[in-house]
Motif scaffolding. Structure first.
Motif, PDB file in Angstrom:
ATOM      1  N   ILE A 170       0.781  -1.016   0.010  1.00  0.00           N
ATOM      2  CA  ILE A 170       0.271  -0.033   0.430  1.00  0.00           C
ATOM      3  C   ILE A 170       0.838   1.235   0.137  1.00  0.00           C
ATOM      4  O   ILE A 170       2.075   1.062   1.058  1.00  0.00           O
ATOM      5  CB  ILE A 170      -1.045  -0.073   1.341  1.00  0.00           C
ATOM      6  CG1 ILE A 170      -1.405  -1.109   0.961  1.00  0.00           C
ATOM      7  CG2 ILE A 170      -1.387   1.088   1.399  1.00  0.00           C
ATOM      8  CD1 ILE A 170      -2.505  -1.576   2.313  1.00  0.00           C
ATOM      9  N   VAL A 171       0.532   1.936  -0.532  1.00  0.00           N
ATOM     10  CA  VAL A 171       1.821   2.852  -1.291  1.00  0.00           C
ATOM     11  C   VAL A 171       0.379   5.196  -0.621  1.00  0.00           C
ATOM     12  O   VAL A 171       0.588   5.897  -0.486  1.00  0.00           O
ATOM     13  CB  VAL A 171       2.205   4.340  -2.096  1.00  0.00           C
ATOM     14  CG1 VAL A 171       3.032   2.338  -2.462  1.00  0.00           C
ATOM     15  CG2 VAL A 171       1.087   3.247  -3.343  1.00  0.00           C
ATOM     16  N   LYS A 172      -0.759   4.492  -0.875  1.00  0.00           N
ATOM     17  CA  LYS A 172      -1.826   5.354  -1.065  1.00  0.00           C
ATOM     18  C   LYS A 172      -3.298   4.920  -0.888  1.00  0.00           C
ATOM     19  O   LYS A 172      -3.682   4.401  -1.495  1.00  0.00           O
ATOM     20  CB  LYS A 172      -2.167   6.230  -1.852  1.00  0.00           C
ATOM     21  CG  LYS A 172      -1.705   8.442  -1.366  1.00  0.00           C
ATOM     22  CD  LYS A 172      -1.668   9.341  -2.414  1.00  0.00           C
ATOM     23  CE  LYS A 172      -1.804  10.926  -2.195  1.00  0.00           C
ATOM     24  NZ  LYS A 172      -0.688  10.975  -1.525  1.00  0.00           N
ATOM     25  N   GLU A 173      -3.913   5.543   0.043  1.00  0.00           N
ATOM     26  CA  GLU A 173      -5.707   6.301  -0.380  1.00  0.00           C
ATOM     27  C   GLU A 173      -6.008   7.273  -0.032  1.00  0.00           C
ATOM     28  O   GLU A 173      -5.895   8.037   0.419  1.00  0.00           O
ATOM     29  CB  GLU A 173      -5.441   4.841   1.675  1.00  0.00           C
ATOM     30  CG  GLU A 173      -5.504   3.232   1.641  1.00  0.00           C
ATOM     31  CD  GLU A 173      -5.995   3.216   3.417  1.00  0.00           C
ATOM     32  OE1 GLU A 173      -7.271   3.867   3.345  1.00  0.00           O
ATOM     33  OE2 GLU A 173      -5.470   2.034   3.522  1.00  0.00           O
ATOM     34  N   ILE A 174      -7.152   7.171  -1.119  1.00  0.00           N
ATOM     35  CA  ILE A 174      -7.715   8.452  -1.395  1.00  0.00           C
ATOM     36  C   ILE A 174      -8.931   8.134  -2.280  1.00  0.00           C
ATOM     37  O   ILE A 174      -9.513   7.472  -2.270  1.00  0.00           O
ATOM     38  CB  ILE A 174      -6.502   8.695  -2.518  1.00  0.00           C
ATOM     39  CG1 ILE A 174      -6.043   8.285  -3.581  1.00  0.00           C
ATOM     40  CG2 ILE A 174      -5.307   9.895  -1.981  1.00  0.00           C
ATOM     41  CD1 ILE A 174      -5.850   9.167  -5.160  1.00  0.00           C
ATOM     42  N   THR A 175      -9.204   9.623  -1.879  1.00  0.00           N
ATOM     43  CA  THR A 175     -11.281   9.522  -2.117  1.00  0.00           C
ATOM     44  C   THR A 175     -11.207   9.604  -3.907  1.00  0.00           C
ATOM     45  O   THR A 175     -12.271   8.889  -4.140  1.00  0.00           O
ATOM     46  CB  THR A 175     -12.357  10.189  -1.210  1.00  0.00           C
ATOM     47  OG1 THR A 175     -11.271  11.821  -2.094  1.00  0.00           O
ATOM     48  CG2 THR A 175     -11.949  10.204   0.341  1.00  0.00           C
ATOM     49  N   SER A 176      -9.995  10.075  -4.330  1.00  0.00           N
ATOM     50  CA  SER A 176     -10.264  10.198  -5.454  1.00  0.00           C
ATOM     51  C   SER A 176      -9.185   9.138  -6.809  1.00  0.00           C
ATOM     52  O   SER A 176      -8.917   8.158  -5.560  1.00  0.00           O
ATOM     53  CB  SER A 176      -9.405  11.110  -6.176  1.00  0.00           C
ATOM     54  OG  SER A 176      -9.045  11.263  -7.379  1.00  0.00           O
ATOM     55  N   SER A 177     -10.624   8.511  -7.831  1.00  0.00           N
ATOM     56  CA  SER A 177      -9.607   7.303  -8.505  1.00  0.00           C
ATOM     57  C   SER A 177      -8.437   7.997  -9.307  1.00  0.00           C
ATOM     58  O   SER A 177      -7.977   6.634 -10.293  1.00  0.00           O
ATOM     59  CB  SER A 177     -10.707   6.793  -9.461  1.00  0.00           C
ATOM     60  OG  SER A 177     -11.490   7.630 -10.335  1.00  0.00           O
ATOM     61  N   LEU A 178      -8.361   8.570  -8.973  1.00  0.00           N
ATOM     62  CA  LEU A 178      -7.429   9.696  -9.791  1.00  0.00           C
ATOM     63  C   LEU A 178      -5.804   9.661  -8.593  1.00  0.00           C
ATOM     64  O   LEU A 178      -5.992  10.250  -7.647  1.00  0.00           O
ATOM     65  CB  LEU A 178      -6.535  10.552 -10.663  1.00  0.00           C
ATOM     66  CG  LEU A 178      -8.366  10.886 -11.320  1.00  0.00           C
ATOM     67  CD1 LEU A 178      -8.031  11.989 -11.967  1.00  0.00           C
ATOM     68  CD2 LEU A 178      -7.707   9.815 -12.677  1.00  0.00           C
ATOM     69  N   TYR A 179      -4.952   8.911  -9.496  1.00  0.00           N
ATOM     70  CA  TYR A 179      -2.903   9.028  -8.658  1.00  0.00           C
ATOM     71  C   TYR A 179      -2.336   9.174  -9.265  1.00  0.00           C
ATOM     72  O   TYR A 179      -2.164   8.728 -10.589  1.00  0.00           O
ATOM     73  CB  TYR A 179      -3.510   7.455  -8.462  1.00  0.00           C
ATOM     74  CG  TYR A 179      -1.600   7.474  -7.465  1.00  0.00           C
ATOM     75  CD1 TYR A 179      -0.899   8.339  -6.395  1.00  0.00           C
ATOM     76  CD2 TYR A 179      -1.246   6.079  -7.278  1.00  0.00           C
ATOM     77  CE1 TYR A 179       0.109   8.011  -5.711  1.00  0.00           C
ATOM     78  CE2 TYR A 179      -0.407   5.855  -6.621  1.00  0.00           C
ATOM     79  CZ  TYR A 179       0.622   6.639  -5.520  1.00  0.00           C
ATOM     80  OH  TYR A 179       1.774   7.338  -5.243  1.00  0.00           O
ATOM     81  N   SER A 180      -1.603  10.946  -8.979  1.00  0.00           N
ATOM     82  CA  SER A 180      -0.124  11.112  -9.690  1.00  0.00           C
ATOM     83  C   SER A 180       0.668  10.942  -9.263  1.00  0.00           C
ATOM     84  O   SER A 180       1.048  11.168  -7.279  1.00  0.00           O
ATOM     85  CB  SER A 180      -0.843  12.354 -10.470  1.00  0.00           C
ATOM     86  OG  SER A 180      -1.748  12.392 -11.192  1.00  0.00           O
ATOM     87  N   ASP A 181       1.948  10.303  -9.807  1.00  0.00           N
ATOM     88  CA  ASP A 181       3.173  10.600  -8.963  1.00  0.00           C
ATOM     89  C   ASP A 181       4.141   9.787 -10.118  1.00  0.00           C
ATOM     90  O   ASP A 181       3.940  10.367 -11.542  1.00  0.00           O
ATOM     91  CB  ASP A 181       2.899   9.334  -8.386  1.00  0.00           C
ATOM     92  CG  ASP A 181       4.227   9.731  -7.013  1.00  0.00           C
ATOM     93  OD1 ASP A 181       5.279  10.158  -6.973  1.00  0.00           O
ATOM     94  OD2 ASP A 181       4.375   9.435  -5.901  1.00  0.00           O
ATOM     95  N   TYR A 182       5.181  10.095 -10.301  1.00  0.00           N
ATOM     96  CA  TYR A 182       7.012   9.321 -10.578  1.00  0.00           C
ATOM     97  C   TYR A 182       6.927   8.355 -10.522  1.00  0.00           C
ATOM     98  O   TYR A 182       6.572   7.697  -9.317  1.00  0.00           O
ATOM     99  CB  TYR A 182       8.002  10.102  -9.568  1.00  0.00           C
ATOM    100  CG  TYR A 182       9.189   9.243 -11.070  1.00  0.00           C
ATOM    101  CD1 TYR A 182       9.535  10.497 -11.791  1.00  0.00           C
ATOM    102  CD2 TYR A 182      10.275   8.972  -9.987  1.00  0.00           C
ATOM    103  CE1 TYR A 182      11.117   9.653 -12.546  1.00  0.00           C
ATOM    104  CE2 TYR A 182      11.170   7.494 -11.162  1.00  0.00           C
ATOM    105  CZ  TYR A 182      11.904   8.955 -12.076  1.00  0.00           C
ATOM    106  OH  TYR A 182      12.646   8.113 -12.950  1.00  0.00           O
TER     107      TYR A 182
END
Length: 279
Positions: free
Chosen positions: A106-118
């Motif tokens: 697991i790297v992130k829990e968010i309410t958006s279905s989008l995840y941006s990163d390098y």
């Protein structure tokens, strides 16, 4: 609903056997729970009740439309700065929280279905909805190889059916040539179970040549106890997953003893069996 046509009670439909549960009473109404959802469960559901009065047959109209979807990760963006979308074919209810995984962690829990990163091409990414972490999307990657099982150890009853859930990844520029399950090596090569005597009509490969490698074994026998491994061959390489240990028993009490011995995974296995086989 057509006039004069009696509706079918889904409680009598073999496709729903062991997966339905009713909550409520005759005064306040009923709530229907459907477990182990399948895409084929997508339909409009209507509740019907019959009274002791003449023509006392009623049903709710227009009903409740249920759409069953799986999760899929879609990738957009540049060479390294990318946006991942945890995509579904319909809108999920209850404003879900999305959980993102990198290489299975697991790297992130968010309410958006989008995840941006390098993102590195060597890493794999997948998503799940909080509360349903066992229902991962297939992992995506550009240059990675992996075979992932939902359960590393499974205990099951003789005569039941078990699905060994599995997903796999490989470089996007490769083409799948062959994908199969095996328990033994024949010389230097793995022996495809579908060609092993005794397994014809007994196993079914539910996967595809993209990411799903689920194996179904029906009418389990005691001698089906073994370590099952998935292997795939691409235009540029060969990969085999680690074994999934399947233990088949004819005694219900042995299920719990078996799970006790499987340290670290026995809780998941017990829940899996109880939900799937209604023990």
């Amino acid at each position: 609903m057509e006039t004069g046509v009696e509706p079918e009670d889904i409680g009598q439909d073999p496709e729903y056997a062991g997966r339905l549960e009713y909550h409520g009473d005759k005064e306040n109404g009923y709530t229907l729970t459907i477990r182990d959802l399948r895409e084929s469960d997508s339909a409009t559901y209507k509740f019907r009740f019959i009274t002791d009065q003449t023509r006392g047959r009623y049903y709710g109209d227009p009903g409740v439309t249920l759409s069953v979807t799986g999760l899929q990760v879609k990738v957009t963006g540049g060479h390294q700065d990318k946006t991942l979308t945890c995509s579904t074919t319909c809108t999920l209810t209850d404003n879900p929280t999305y959980i993102w995984y990198k290489n299975g962690h697991i790297v992130k829990e968010i309410t958006s279905s989008l995840y941006s990163d390098y993102f590195s091409d060597a890493d794999s990414y997948s998503c799940a909805v909080k509360g349903h972490e066992d229902l991962h999307s297939a992992a995506v990657c550009k240059k990675c190889w992996s075979v992932t099982y939902t359960h590393q150890s499974i205990c099951a009853l003789k005569g039941s059916t078990v699905d060994i859930s599995c997903s796999y990844t490989y470089p996007s520029y490769h083409e799948i040539k062959h994908a199969f399950w095996f328990t033994k090596w024949s010389g230097m090569e793995a022996e495809d179970l579908s060609s092993v005597p005794g397994y014809e009509g007994h196993i079914e490969y539910l996967g595809d040549k993209k990411s799903d490698c689920t194996l179904r074994i029906t009418d389990l026998r005691l001698n089906d106890s073994a370590g099952y491994r998935f292997r795939f061959i691409t235009s540029g390489g060969k990969v085999a997953g680690s074994p999934v240990s399947l233990t088949v028993t004819g005694n219900l009490s042995h299920i719990y003893y078996c799970n006790y011995l499987i340290k670290g995974s026995h809780t998941d296995t017990v829940v899996y069996l109880m939900e799937k086989y209604q023990i």
